[in-house]
Design an enzyme around this catalytic site. Structure first.
Site, PDB file in Angstrom:
ATOM      1  N   PRO A  65       1.082  -1.698  -0.238  1.00 31.26           N
ATOM      2  CA  PRO A  65       0.027   0.204   0.245  1.00 31.26           C
ATOM      3  C   PRO A  65       0.782   1.551   0.340  1.00 31.26           C
ATOM      4  O   PRO A  65       2.008   1.710   0.021  1.00 31.26           O
ATOM      5  CB  PRO A  65      -0.980   0.012   1.391  1.00 31.26           C
ATOM      6  CG  PRO A  65       0.312  -1.327   2.321  1.00 31.26           C
ATOM      7  CD  PRO A  65       0.724  -1.887   1.205  1.00 31.26           C
ATOM      8  N   ASP A  66       0.204   1.696  -0.498  1.00 31.08           N
ATOM      9  CA  ASP A  66       0.646   3.672  -0.273  1.00 31.08           C
ATOM     10  C   ASP A  66       0.739   4.335   1.148  1.00 31.08           C
ATOM     11  O   ASP A  66      -0.650   3.746   1.063  1.00 31.08           O
ATOM     12  CB  ASP A  66       1.092   4.413  -1.535  1.00 31.08           C
ATOM     13  CG  ASP A  66      -0.776   4.484  -2.032  1.00 31.08           C
ATOM     14  OD1 ASP A  66      -1.791   4.781  -0.963  1.00 31.08           O
ATOM     15  OD2 ASP A  66      -0.561   5.616  -2.500  1.00 31.08           O
ATOM     16  N   PHE A  67       0.812   5.378   1.473  1.00 28.58           N
ATOM     17  CA  PHE A  67       0.743   5.724   2.114  1.00 28.58           C
ATOM     18  C   PHE A  67      -0.198   6.813   2.435  1.00 28.58           C
ATOM     19  O   PHE A  67      -0.792   7.283   3.228  1.00 28.58           O
ATOM     20  CB  PHE A  67       1.845   6.515   2.669  1.00 28.58           C
ATOM     21  CG  PHE A  67       3.022   4.995   3.327  1.00 28.58           C
ATOM     22  CD1 PHE A  67       3.183   4.935   4.335  1.00 28.58           C
ATOM     23  CD2 PHE A  67       4.152   5.215   2.491  1.00 28.58           C
ATOM     24  CE1 PHE A  67       3.789   4.105   5.043  1.00 28.58           C
ATOM     25  CE2 PHE A  67       5.011   4.272   2.811  1.00 28.58           C
ATOM     26  CZ  PHE A  67       5.109   3.111   4.380  1.00 28.58           C
ATOM     27  N   ARG A  68      -0.545   7.788   1.549  1.00 29.17           N
ATOM     28  CA  ARG A  68      -1.365   9.038   1.855  1.00 29.17           C
ATOM     29  C   ARG A  68      -2.893   9.629   0.940  1.00 29.17           C
ATOM     30  O   ARG A  68      -3.008  10.285   0.764  1.00 29.17           O
ATOM     31  CB  ARG A  68       0.336  10.850   1.065  1.00 29.17           C
ATOM     32  CG  ARG A  68       1.176  10.290   2.420  1.00 29.17           C
ATOM     33  CD  ARG A  68       1.899  11.455   1.892  1.00 29.17           C
ATOM     34  NE  ARG A  68       2.994  11.458   2.716  1.00 29.17           N
ATOM     35  CZ  ARG A  68       2.715  11.970   3.580  1.00 29.17           C
ATOM     36  NH1 ARG A  68       1.794  12.514   4.614  1.00 29.17           N
ATOM     37  NH2 ARG A  68       4.184  12.128   4.242  1.00 29.17           N
ATOM     38  N   ASN A 139      10.676   4.604  -0.881  1.00 27.80           N
ATOM     39  CA  ASN A 139      10.474   3.503  -0.777  1.00 27.80           C
ATOM     40  C   ASN A 139      11.449   3.137   0.226  1.00 27.80           C
ATOM     41  O   ASN A 139      12.657   2.784   0.342  1.00 27.80           O
ATOM     42  CB  ASN A 139      10.036   2.411  -1.625  1.00 27.80           C
ATOM     43  CG  ASN A 139       8.805   3.091  -2.610  1.00 27.80           C
ATOM     44  OD1 ASN A 139       8.375   4.264  -2.212  1.00 27.80           O
ATOM     45  ND2 ASN A 139       8.843   2.802  -3.809  1.00 27.80           N
ATOM     46  N   ASP A 141      10.916  -0.455   1.103  1.00 30.52           N
ATOM     47  CA  ASP A 141      10.609  -2.169   0.795  1.00 30.52           C
ATOM     48  C   ASP A 141      11.894  -3.049  -0.111  1.00 30.52           C
ATOM     49  O   ASP A 141      11.349  -3.813  -0.482  1.00 30.52           O
ATOM     50  CB  ASP A 141       9.299  -2.529  -0.324  1.00 30.52           C
ATOM     51  CG  ASP A 141       9.232  -1.250  -1.353  1.00 30.52           C
ATOM     52  OD1 ASP A 141      10.607  -1.358  -1.958  1.00 30.52           O
ATOM     53  OD2 ASP A 141       8.235  -0.690  -2.150  1.00 30.52           O
ATOM     54  N   HIS A 158      14.701   7.402   2.529  1.00 35.73           N
ATOM     55  CA  HIS A 158      13.800   7.590   3.767  1.00 35.73           C
ATOM     56  C   HIS A 158      14.502   5.580   4.348  1.00 35.73           C
ATOM     57  O   HIS A 158      14.085   5.904   5.208  1.00 35.73           O
ATOM     58  CB  HIS A 158      12.461   7.082   3.350  1.00 35.73           C
ATOM     59  CG  HIS A 158      12.083   8.512   2.802  1.00 35.73           C
ATOM     60  ND1 HIS A 158      10.793   8.943   2.550  1.00 35.73           N
ATOM     61  CD2 HIS A 158      12.744   9.932   2.809  1.00 35.73           C
ATOM     62  CE1 HIS A 158      10.980  10.294   2.357  1.00 35.73           C
ATOM     63  NE2 HIS A 158      11.966  10.964   2.646  1.00 35.73           N
TER      64      HIS A 158
END
Length: 354
Positions: A65-68, A139, A141, A158
């Site tokens: 999933p994305d965050f925003r 990302n 991941d 990040h």
């Protein structure tokens, strides 16, 4: 934006005027603002240094999933849980007080559960064709690595799950031990094994309240050498990462591949394509004559899944819902344990002599 600009101005050895690195023989010019013109430019001698910027949107087709995204993003779904605020799951102060929510989330997102997407394989092809200079990614991941992009070409702005360490003494922690702890049936919070420490261990993911990696800042000046910048799957709302689009030369073509129009892509040679990343990448590879290479590179990523893992059938939205439910259950258990501990403390206090 201004703090990043000021930092670059202070540390740069060159003038802040972006140099015109083109020549009459190799001008940086697109004949149009579409994929056909982009492919022609990429096949020319003018396009040698390609920079990539990636956001969560490139991984959603893998089931992450994305965050925003409003309504379906991770933060929107975490808002219904008993957290002080959704982003607290990635806030260093909150983590120090209660690491359970983060590790519950980490169990779902841990590397090895997900296969890289065709977009990740496209980045590997850029490297194979000696065109990739740097891939900046937001990302965590590690799918770029799992797709075969060399680590020295990747700037994980990040951080990521690739390494981990104690948040107190900064001692590195064994990768297999943290994996075993996080993925165990009963979640275990890993702690530092150094004597007289025992601090919380955390993957080297940049939390709110922490500084970005030094490597990120050190790589910014290289953007002045860009012949092409491709931005994919990002909202361009998180700075300083979002500011990188402004640090390529004025005549450098910039390409936005995203579901929504974001940022300010209004230069003469900017290309904006509002579609799914994987679809656009495949069409671009067809125009480049790389379609078979893309299929072969993506086929190789099947081996990136851990033994016993299968490609998830759930969508990113399903995964978000599952994460939210797991977090809710974990938080309920955690709160119940806190209440029981508090009751015991009260009982112990009353039994003590006055």
């Amino acid at each position: 934006m201004h703090s990043l600009y000021d930092w670059w101005k202070r540390t740069s050895r060159r003038s802040m005027v972006k140099p015109d690195c083109t020549t009459d023989e190799n001008p940086r010019i697109l004949e149009g603002n579409d994929l056909k013109a982009l492919a022609k430019y990429m096949k020319s001698d003018s396009c040698r240094n390609v920079f990539i910027m990636l956001g969560a949107g490139v991984s959603t087709s893998a089931g992450i999933p994305d965050f925003r995204s409003p309504g379906t993003g991770l933060y929107a779904n975490l808002a219904r849980l008993n957290l002080p605020f959704p982003e607290a799951v990635f806030e260093i102060g909150f983590f120090k007080r209660n690491p359970i929510p983060f590790y519950t989330l980490a169990k779902e997102l841990y590397p090895g559960h997900f296969r890289p997407t065709p977009t990740h394989s496209f980045i590997k092809l850029l490297h194979s064709h000696s065109m990739l200079h740097t891939c900046f990614t937001q990302n965590i991941d590690t799918l770029e690595r799992r797709a075969g992009v060399p680590a020295n070409k990747i700037i994980e702005a990040h951080g990521s799950f690739a390494t981990q360490r104690c948040i107190e003494c900064r001692t590195p922690f064994d990768a297999e031990k943290i994996k075993k702890a996080v993925l165990s049936e009963k979640l275990e919070v890993p702690r530092c094994e150094r004597k007289q420490c025992g601090g919380l261990v955390k993957p080297d993911i940049v939390f709110f309240g922490e500084a970005l990696p030094a490597q990120f800042h050190a790589s910014i000046p290289h953007l002045r050498d860009a012949d092409l910048l491709i931005v994919m799957g990002t909202s361009l709302t998180v700075h300083p990462f979002a500011s990188l689009v402004d640090f390529v030369p004025e005549d450098c073509p910039r390409v936005l591949i995203n579901l929504d129009s974001v940022g300010h892509f209004n230069r003469k040679h900017d290309v904006v394509i509002l579609r799914k990343c994987d679809e656009v990448v495949r069409e671009l590879c067809t125009k480049l004559g790389w379609e078979e290479e893309l299929d072969a590179a993506w086929e190789e990523t099947k081996d990136s899944l851990e033994v016993g893992e299968q490609e998830p059938e759930e969508t990113a939205e399903d995964e978000v819902d599952k994460i939210a439910k797991d977090l809710k259950q974990t938080l309920n258990v955690s709160e119940k344990g806190d209440e029981e501990a508090s009751d015991k403390d009260k009982a112990g206090d009353s039994a003590e002599p006055r």
